[in-house]
Scaffold this motif. Structure first.
Motif, mmCIF file in Angstrom:
data_model
loop_
_atom_site.group_PDB
_atom_site.id
_atom_site.type_symbol
_atom_site.label_atom_id
_atom_site.label_comp_id
_atom_site.label_asym_id
_atom_site.label_seq_id
_atom_site.Cartn_x
_atom_site.Cartn_y
_atom_site.Cartn_z
ATOM 1 N N PRO A 294 36.301 46.758 46.698
ATOM 2 C CA PRO A 294 37.523 46.913 45.908
ATOM 3 C C PRO A 294 37.255 46.932 44.409
ATOM 4 N N ALA A 295 36.215 46.217 43.952
ATOM 5 C CA ALA A 295 35.976 46.030 42.518
ATOM 6 C C ALA A 295 35.620 47.317 41.789
ATOM 7 N N ILE A 296 35.160 48.329 42.513
ATOM 8 C CA ILE A 296 34.795 49.589 41.862
ATOM 9 C C ILE A 296 36.024 50.249 41.240
ATOM 10 N N MET A 297 37.216 49.782 41.647
ATOM 11 C CA MET A 297 38.450 50.380 41.131
ATOM 12 C C MET A 297 38.590 50.189 39.622
ATOM 13 N N HIS A 298 38.037 49.107 39.090
ATOM 14 C CA HIS A 298 38.264 48.791 37.668
ATOM 15 C C HIS A 298 36.971 48.241 37.077
ATOM 16 N N THR A 299 36.106 49.121 36.617
ATOM 17 C CA THR A 299 34.773 48.725 36.176
ATOM 18 C C THR A 299 34.748 48.337 34.702
ATOM 19 N N LEU A 300 33.630 47.749 34.279
ATOM 20 C CA LEU A 300 33.494 47.202 32.933
ATOM 21 C C LEU A 300 33.632 48.266 31.853
ATOM 22 N N ASP A 301 33.244 49.506 32.162
ATOM 23 C CA ASP A 301 33.344 50.572 31.168
ATOM 24 C C ASP A 301 34.767 51.091 30.998
ATOM 25 N N GLY A 302 35.708 50.497 31.741
ATOM 26 C CA GLY A 302 37.105 50.889 31.620
ATOM 27 C C GLY A 302 37.517 52.015 32.533
ATOM 28 N N ASN A 303 36.566 52.586 33.257
ATOM 29 C CA ASN A 303 36.891 53.682 34.160
ATOM 30 C C ASN A 303 37.560 53.168 35.430
ATOM 31 N N VAL A 304 38.349 54.032 36.033
ATOM 32 C CA VAL A 304 39.041 53.721 37.277
ATOM 33 C C VAL A 304 38.466 54.598 38.377
ATOM 34 N N HIS A 305 38.016 53.956 39.460
ATOM 35 C CA HIS A 305 37.469 54.675 40.606
ATOM 36 C C HIS A 305 38.238 54.256 41.851
ATOM 37 N N PRO A 306 38.386 55.137 42.816
ATOM 38 C CA PRO A 306 39.020 54.729 44.080
ATOM 39 C C PRO A 306 38.164 53.671 44.770
ATOM 40 N N PRO A 307 38.768 52.607 45.273
ATOM 41 C CA PRO A 307 38.008 51.586 46.001
ATOM 42 C C PRO A 307 37.423 52.150 47.298
ATOM 43 N N VAL A 308 36.415 51.470 47.811
ATOM 44 C CA VAL A 308 35.716 51.924 49.017
ATOM 45 C C VAL A 308 35.960 50.912 50.137
ATOM 46 N N TYR A 309 36.384 51.432 51.285
ATOM 47 C CA TYR A 309 36.744 50.590 52.438
ATOM 48 C C TYR A 309 36.044 51.119 53.676
ATOM 49 N N ASN A 310 35.197 50.290 54.270
ATOM 50 C CA ASN A 310 34.424 50.698 55.445
ATOM 51 C C ASN A 310 33.616 51.967 55.178
ATOM 52 N N GLY A 311 33.079 52.037 53.954
ATOM 53 C CA GLY A 311 32.240 53.172 53.570
ATOM 54 C C GLY A 311 33.000 54.428 53.197
ATOM 55 N N VAL A 312 34.341 54.341 53.112
ATOM 56 C CA VAL A 312 35.169 55.517 52.844
ATOM 57 C C VAL A 312 35.944 55.309 51.539
ATOM 58 N N LYS A 313 35.924 56.306 50.678
ATOM 59 C CA LYS A 313 36.724 56.252 49.456
ATOM 60 C C LYS A 313 38.208 56.294 49.848
ATOM 61 N N LEU A 314 39.007 55.390 49.293
ATOM 62 C CA LEU A 314 40.376 55.235 49.762
ATOM 63 C C LEU A 314 41.355 56.291 49.256
ATOM 64 N N THR A 315 40.862 57.260 48.503
ATOM 65 C CA THR A 315 41.668 58.458 48.244
ATOM 66 C C THR A 315 41.367 59.521 49.296
ATOM 67 N N LEU A 316 40.493 59.151 50.248
ATOM 68 C CA LEU A 316 40.089 60.025 51.358
ATOM 69 C C LEU A 316 39.356 61.269 50.874
ATOM 70 N N GLU A 317 38.726 61.150 49.709
ATOM 71 C CA GLU A 317 37.881 62.211 49.167
ATOM 72 C C GLU A 317 36.420 61.868 49.480
ATOM 73 N N PRO A 318 35.502 62.822 49.350
ATOM 74 C CA PRO A 318 34.082 62.528 49.599
ATOM 75 C C PRO A 318 33.573 61.447 48.647
ATOM 76 N N LEU A 319 32.765 60.542 49.172
ATOM 77 C CA LEU A 319 32.179 59.470 48.366
ATOM 78 C C LEU A 319 31.097 60.055 47.469
ATOM 79 N N THR A 320 31.221 59.825 46.171
ATOM 80 C CA THR A 320 30.271 60.388 45.203
ATOM 81 C C THR A 320 29.352 59.318 44.628
ATOM 82 N N MET A 321 29.320 58.147 45.255
ATOM 83 C CA MET A 321 28.469 57.065 44.786
ATOM 84 C C MET A 321 27.493 56.653 45.887
ATOM 85 N N GLU A 322 26.291 56.265 45.475
ATOM 86 C CA GLU A 322 25.298 55.741 46.406
ATOM 87 C C GLU A 322 24.980 54.308 46.004
ATOM 88 N N TYR A 323 24.966 53.422 46.984
ATOM 89 C CA TYR A 323 24.788 51.995 46.738
ATOM 90 C C TYR A 323 23.350 51.564 47.055
#
Length: 214
Positions: free
Chosen positions: A105-134
């Motif tokens: 959930p924390a990826i939604m509001h990062t330190l740089d001020g950017n807003v990203h969709p949170p990730v749930y069960n490996g899926v971006k919650l806007t249901l778009e392709p995940l563009t981040m690698e952990y």
């Protein structure tokens, strides 16, 4: 039509509400799927309504870890480098994994001020392709100073350290209990401190996971 927002918190509240709706569309094959959903939703709502939580991935991940663990759900509190291919950036971050899947959930509001969709069960919650690698780095040396410092700290030591910044010792614990109303019920803070003094973050790197004292 895209709604107009008067503040970032208004936008975050809107985004979290939409994402919570989308959580129901994601298959979660786990015997405690409802409890996982409730813990994640509570954490996401806290993040969306708390301006000071911006960049607070280490707190938010610890919060989710505790809310899950207190319900008997096995999970790992993870730390490592995340690469955002869309923004061409890499940063130190904390998240939670259940059965190897990312809950962030924390990826939604990062330190740089950017807003990203949170990730749930490996899926971006806007249901778009995940563009981040952990967990993209080879070892702990890629972590920033704060993240490296956390490797040797238990969850309890991390939460109690807020007193070093002029806050009451219970401040972060109280925030977790506030977020967990209706999930954890009545709980003894001394018991929580003792229990989570043995919980450490797992360092995730390329093909390697290590626990504690690295």
């Amino acid at each position: 039509m895209i709604p107009h927002f008067n503040s970032k918190l208004e936008f975050l509240t809107f985004l979290s509400t939409e994402c919570i709706r989308n959580m129901k569309k994601i298959e979660l094959n786990h015997p405690q799927a409802i409890e996982i959903h409730n813990a994640y939703e509570s954490t996401l709502n806290y993040l969306a309504k708390t301006e000071e939580a911006s960049g607070g991935c280490h707190l938010i991940s610890a919060m989710l870890h505790i809310l899950l663990t207190e319900q008997g759900i096995e999970n790992e509190l993870v730390i490592g480098e995340v690469e955002d291919y869309e923004a061409n950036t890499q940063f130190s971050h904390s998240w939670v994994e259940i059965d190897g899947e990312i809950f962030d959930p924390a990826i939604m509001h990062t330190l740089d001020g950017n807003v990203h969709p949170p990730v749930y069960n490996g899926v971006k919650l806007t249901l778009e392709p995940l563009t981040m690698e952990y967990g993209v780095s080879k070892d702990k040396d890629a972590l920033d100073r704060d993240a490296k410092h956390l490797l040797d700290k238990s969850v309890t030591a991390y939460l109690d350290a807020i007193k070093d910044y002029g806050y009451p010792k219970n401040f972060l614990w109280d925030e977790i209990l506030k977020a967990g109303i209706g999930i954890m019920g009545f709980t003894n803070l001394s018991r929580l401190r003792k229990k989570y003094d043995t919980h450490y973050r797992v360092l995730k790197t390329k093909g390697i996971e290590s626990k504690g004292d690295l």
